[in-house]
Enzyme design. Sequence first.
Site, PDB file in Angstrom:
ATOM      1  CG  PHE A   1      -1.702   1.254   1.404  1.00 27.49           C
ATOM      2  CD1 PHE A   1      -2.789   1.549   0.599  1.00 27.49           C
ATOM      3  CD2 PHE A   1      -1.329   2.175   2.386  1.00 27.49           C
ATOM      4  CE1 PHE A   1      -3.502   2.724   0.765  1.00 27.49           C
ATOM      5  CE2 PHE A   1      -2.038   3.339   2.557  1.00 27.49           C
ATOM      6  CZ  PHE A   1      -3.123   3.616   1.743  1.00 27.49           C
ATOM      7  CG  MET A   2       3.071   2.342   3.437  1.00 30.44           C
ATOM      8  SD  MET A   2       4.241   2.202   4.801  1.00 30.44           S
ATOM      9  CE  MET A   2       5.172   3.700   4.578  1.00 30.44           C
TER      10      MET A   2
ATOM     11  CD  GLN B   1      -2.156   1.285  -5.125  1.00 27.61           C
ATOM     12  OE1 GLN B   1      -2.350   0.535  -4.172  1.00 27.61           O
ATOM     13  NE2 GLN B   1      -3.072   1.512  -6.034  1.00 27.61           N
TER      14      GLN B   1
ATOM     15  CG  HIS C   1     -56.639  36.266  -0.029  1.00 28.68           C
ATOM     16  ND1 HIS C   1     -56.369  36.627   1.269  1.00 28.68           N
ATOM     17  CD2 HIS C   1     -55.449  36.384  -0.686  1.00 28.68           C
ATOM     18  CE1 HIS C   1     -55.091  36.948   1.396  1.00 28.68           C
ATOM     19  NE2 HIS C   1     -54.515  36.795   0.211  1.00 28.68           N
ATOM     20  CD  GLU C   2     -55.085  34.989  -4.446  1.00 27.87           C
ATOM     21  OE1 GLU C   2     -54.466  35.925  -4.989  1.00 27.87           O
ATOM     22  OE2 GLU C   2     -54.625  34.361  -3.471  1.00 27.87           O
TER      23      GLU C   2
ATOM     24  CG  HIS D   1     -54.047  40.142  -3.303  1.00 23.97           C
ATOM     25  ND1 HIS D   1     -53.346  40.988  -2.484  1.00 23.97           N
ATOM     26  CD2 HIS D   1     -54.038  38.922  -2.688  1.00 23.97           C
ATOM     27  CE1 HIS D   1     -52.933  40.333  -1.413  1.00 23.97           C
ATOM     28  NE2 HIS D   1     -53.347  39.069  -1.512  1.00 23.97           N
TER      29      HIS D   1
ATOM     30  CG  ASP E   1     -50.639  38.438   1.035  1.00 24.01           C
ATOM     31  OD1 ASP E   1     -49.748  38.246   0.198  1.00 24.01           O
ATOM     32  OD2 ASP E   1     -51.791  38.002   0.925  1.00 24.01           O
TER      33      ASP E   1
END
Length: 637
Positions: free
Chosen positions: A121-122, A124, A416-417, A420, A493
């Site tokens: 391993f080391m 590699q 509501h709408e 607006h 709102d």
Amino acid sequence: MQKVLKSAGFYIVLVILIIFFANSYFSKPEQPKTVTLDKFVAEVKSGDVKEVEIKDRDNVINGVYRNGTEFKASYPSDYDVAKLLLANKVKTKVDVNATTPWFSILINFLPLILIVGIWLFMLQQMQGGGNKVMSFGKSKAKRMSKDQPRVSFKDVAGVDEAVEELEEIKEFLANPIKFQSMGAKIPKGVLLFGPPGSGKTLLARAVAGEAAVPFFSISGSDFVEMFVGVGASRVRDLFEQAKTNSPCIIFMDEIDAVGRHRGAGLGGGHDEREQTLNQLLVEMDGFDVKDNVILIAATNRPDILDPALLRPGRFDRQIMVPPPDLQGRLGIIKVHTKGKPLEKDMDLEVLARRTAGFTGADLANVVNEAAILTARHGKKLIDMEEMEEATERVIAGPERKSRLISDKEKRLTAFHEAGHAVVANALPSLTDPVHKVTIIPRGRAGGYTLILPTEDRMYRAKKELLDEVAMLLGGRAAEDLFLGDVTTGAQNDLERATKLARRMVCEWGMSEKLGALTLGQKQHEVFLGRDLSHNPDYSQQIAFEIDTEIRRIIDEAYEKDRKILKDDKKRVEAIVAKLIEQETLEKDELVQLLSKNFDSPKTAAATAKAEKKTKTTKKTRKPKLSDLPGKLRPAES
């Protein structure tokens, strides 16, 4: 192979192997003597055997004589050795799970296998140039190769001023002698700042593509790790690579991750980010004129960057990348619709007008959503219907048509709408028309009123802001006036209206009582959080007056809404009836319902009935002599 033989690890492993085998040879225990089965039987009958252990799996007997000597014997599988031992009262143990020779070999050689594995391993990690075990101090910058598709300034639209500034950077890299002969120095750094999605990263890639030079890309968060000093080490490595490959460009995205104001955190001067920033400042100062290395950084928070980073000599140029205007949005839409099948009558300018405030990323998302919706509906060409639906999906989210809504909630949402829409149409300063009203839930909203601006604005007038507060409260006022109760549907709102009124008083000096003052100093200590960064620089009395002024703005806007809705009661009821029937009202229907010569449904029906009766009367009554022309009348007697 030669690298393996020359490496120090090879000789270390070789010494360990020699020691292991020598220890195994010299410390080998004395093996017990092997006896035949006949001799074993005779010794058992004579009473010389003290105790035995039967390896039932291997058909092996390990025993001890009465004088302490150990022995070993084998027996066939069909021989009843247990009967012999019981008959002669020999102490017996039976090991059913006897170990195999291969298992013993594996146990003995396991340390050796581990040593060899660690060494490989080391080995590699050390191959491939440089020790990867210590590579966390190396820069993680990605270099754009020649094989990757390059972006040019033709792929960038909507930010013409920024492109013009960056074209000079390309000329600096392509022909530095032209500027050096005039005594000009190449800019060391360029800072691109603007809201998210405005195209800062795309601009940096376009510069690299146009200049045809090496392009290193890295994020600000890639410098800081769990190890102290890693960030500074990576900064040094990055600039060393850049100087080796000069002329080149370094692009650092989200530089505010490491470039924040020093001393803002709780860690003091030993904070890892501050060490990284210090190294970055040193490297930018160490640029030579002949290095031809330019650092391009991008951020959407230039206000929190350290002043030492922003001074001339480090970031010589600071280019703002704002959201695109009308022509810019049109150019961006053309770039993203290039190569996509569009209807012949598609008017992209209308789409650009309807997307005021959108960034380049938003517009790219709109075009992509429209293409997805077209494929979903089985169409071959993208038309305006899909574009409008995609715009609304980006603004408010997808429609929730599957949600069951009761008649009571539908009527509530309609009022509501409608509130607006009617208030927005009646207010003089709100010149933007109401584009669409719907009671179909979309995203987190139960319904919405879509108001699209017709032009881009840089400044907002006080009257316009007051009317906007009133428009936001129109839905709540309609609920209170027509239903006699209020609901939680106006939460967003109310929040937006209160925030807008507070900014008018505290930031924009639009309060007649408090005057032209900015109240509440923001220190932007972002490490401590946004809530702790607000430092009130006024007394308790001024705080009370601020709350009083905000309350006055809200109350006056609310009373204005109630008066408008009372005067336009018939118009509100007509819009509500249409919404309950159709659920959605488009612009053409809204223009008719919100027009000045509006007739209520009852009045319109009565007028139509009267006109119909008049036409019928004219057709059925008998003609009189006076109706005839003079030449055709009979002579009077």
